[in-house]
Scaffold this active site. Structure first.
Site, short mmCIF file in Angstrom:
data_model
loop_
_atom_site.label_atom_id
_atom_site.label_comp_id
_atom_site.label_asym_id
_atom_site.label_seq_id
_atom_site.Cartn_x
_atom_site.Cartn_y
_atom_site.Cartn_z
N TRP A 214 -0.88 2.55 -2.18
CA TRP A 214 -0.51 1.15 -2.46
C TRP A 214 -1.72 0.36 -1.77
O TRP A 214 -2.02 0.61 -0.63
CB TRP A 214 0.66 0.95 -1.81
N ASP A 295 6.50 5.48 4.54
CA ASP A 295 6.69 4.29 4.11
C ASP A 295 7.65 4.55 2.75
O ASP A 295 7.58 5.17 1.90
CB ASP A 295 5.29 4.03 3.37
N LYS A 331 13.22 -3.25 -3.68
CA LYS A 331 13.31 -2.85 -4.97
C LYS A 331 14.95 -2.23 -5.21
O LYS A 331 15.44 -2.49 -6.19
CB LYS A 331 12.35 -1.76 -5.16
#
Ligand code: PLA
Length: 490
Positions: A214, A295, A331
């Site tokens: 990311w 993460d 999300k």
């Protein structure tokens, strides 16, 4: 005038002495509008190369007509030429490779436009979704809560429920109070808090980051001033995991190195290690005494089951690692804008956990004092009630408004691949269905992506990542056709 014609905008006509100082990055022109009476008016035109007419009252100017950014707003700064400017050294920042895509999408007037840039879930009509469990939690919260500050470390109830998701409902570590955890400003804030903590208490350490990752990971550890190293992850030819090189990099890193690992649904590749591979990674980390920072921004999005998606973390815990973990509800609960997440660090004992938590709070205090309350209430209301929690689990997997979040994405992967194959594309597209989570790392080049945008109004990141959550029954055919057009000549 077209926004895409490449020519810099003409100066607004009612300032005859205006000149374009220089074009900047795509979508921005720096415009010296005029000088009169010693006053210099200067601005950045966000309506791209399409030009435009501006009108206003001398301080703030509104674009009333202009190519790509019709109706956009431009604020021009007034300053006296003879006075030194405080910020004359400030250039516009480079556009964010992900959120900049959304900005460009919003500025496009085409009715055909498609946004598969940012990873934000959409229903099959392309609309944002608020989960039914969230609506019910909000009904219960409404009118019943005060607006007091949370403690610096956030809501304890929220933290308790959140740790159960990552570490397991019956985790000994939770019972033994060995986990230092604070509510964080979603996954980004959790990563940033950890990076600052790492810098403060392991000042000579570095962070090993997978290639690719990311894009914001790089910004986060850069701003926390932690030097970055990389490790192999993705194999562009096989479009899968480069496991051998990954293990080599783990072995070759100095003992006691910090590694950033995506717990599941790796962004942007959609490629995760298998369970066996995670076991091997965990073993090698043990041999090398490395620190694993997970993460976990997509728990539930890889398999549809948050428990299964925590597998990598559980393997590391079973092997006795003291891990760190960033969690996000953006999300999996659709709470994007609520900025709700958690940072946790597993410690040797309760005493250490108390000390670590107090230091995390001390990092948070001068930055934002304490975290926002609403998202924490929503999450703890849902997870603290078995009925609502069940509803959430179903919604993640099966019974979301249109269809399950994870299931809908999996269905769109199949549809996109089949459409490309039906169009007669001779390229291999198995990776669309092999990859998991929210994204498909398509293998398209930046040039091919640029063509998708300029010719088909399809917006995505230039690394070829497609947010499958933005693909719908309505646009999958259009998308497949466009991808075929830009990839068929190689
Ligand atoms: N970690 C990873 C791996 C992510 O992909 C994202 C979000 C985050 C953390 C942070 O999310 P949060 O702060 O909202 O909880 N990535 C998105 C959005 C979905 C973004 O770039 O901010 C993406 O499109 O990649």
């Amino acid at each position: 005038m077209e926004a895409t014609d490449g020519a810099p905008p003409p100066p607004p006509t009612f300032f005859p002495h205006s000149e374009i100082v220089r074009p900047l990055q795509t979508g921005f022109s720096r415009v010296l509008l005029s000088t009169f009476s010693g006053i210099e008016i200067e601005g950045f035109s966000p309506f791209g190369f399409g030009g435009g007419k501006v009108e206003g009252d001398g301080v703030e100017w509104r674009a009333v007509q202009g190519g790509g950014g019709k109706g956009g707003r431009a604020v021009f700064l007034l300053g006296n030429r003879s006075m030194s400017s405080w910020w004359s050294n400030v250039e516009p920042a480079a556009k964010d490779p992900i959120l900049g895509v959304t900005e460009a999408f919003l500025a496009d007037q085409s009715p055909d436009k498609v946004n598969v840039g940012v990873g934000a879930y959409r229903d099959d009509n392309g609309k944002p979704v608020v989960l039914e469990c969230v609506r019910e939690a909000e009904r219960r919260i409404a009118g019943n809560q005060n607006m007091e500050y949370l403690p610096m470390g956030g809501s304890l109830k929220f933290i308790e429920e959140t740790l159960k998701l990552a570490y397991g409902g019956n985790s000994e570590f939770i019972k033994d109070r060995r986990i230092a955890a604070v509510q964080a400003l979603s996954g980004t804030g959790a990563c940033r808090l950890f990076a600052d903590f790492q810098r403060r208490f392991q000042p000579d350490s570095q962070i090993y980051i997978p290639v690719p990752t990311w894009s914001n990971h790089h910004n986060i550890w850069r701003d926390a001033q932690v030097p970055q190293r990389t490790f192999h992850y993705y194999h562009p030819e096989s479009k899968g995991l480069d496991f051998a090189s990954l293990i080599d990099d783990v072995k070759n890193a100095p003992n006691g190195s910090f590694f950033l690992l995506h717990a599941c649904a790796h962004n942007p590749t959609g490629v995760d290690p298998s369970e066996e591979q995670w076991k091997e990674i965990s073993y090698q980390f043990k041999v090398k005494n490395h620190f694993a920072f997970f993460d976990m921004a997509y728990q539930g999005f890889a398999s549809g089951d948050p428990e299964r998606d925590a597998k990598a973390i559980r393997i590391f815990l079973d092997d006795g690692h003291l891990i760190g973990c960033a969690q996000s509800y953006a999300k999996n609960m659709g709470l994007y804008g609520q900025r709700i997440g958690c940072l946790s660090i597993l410690c040797e004992d309760e005493l250490q956990a108390v000390a670590v938590k107090s230091q995390l709070q001390q990092i948070a205090r001068p930055m934002y004092s304490n975290p926002p309350v609403h998202g924490a209430l929503v999450v703890s209301t849902i997870l603290g009630d078995p009925e609502l929690k069940n509803l959430w689990l179903q919604e993640v997997k099966n019974s979301c408004i249109m269809s399950g979040m994870a299931d809908r994405i999996i269905g769109m992967r199949t549809a996109l691949r089949e459409s490309l194959e039906k169009l007669g594309s001779t390229l291999p597209w198995e990776h669309i269905t092999n990859q998991i989570g929210m994204f498909c790392f398509s293998g398209m080049t930046p040039q091919q992506v640029d063509r998708l945008t300029s010719e088909f109004h399809i917006y995505m990141t230039r690394n070829g990542r497609i947010s499958m959550a933005g693909v719908t029954t309505g646009n999958v055919g259009y998308l497949a056709n466009a991808i075929h057009e830009v990839t068929k000549s190689g």
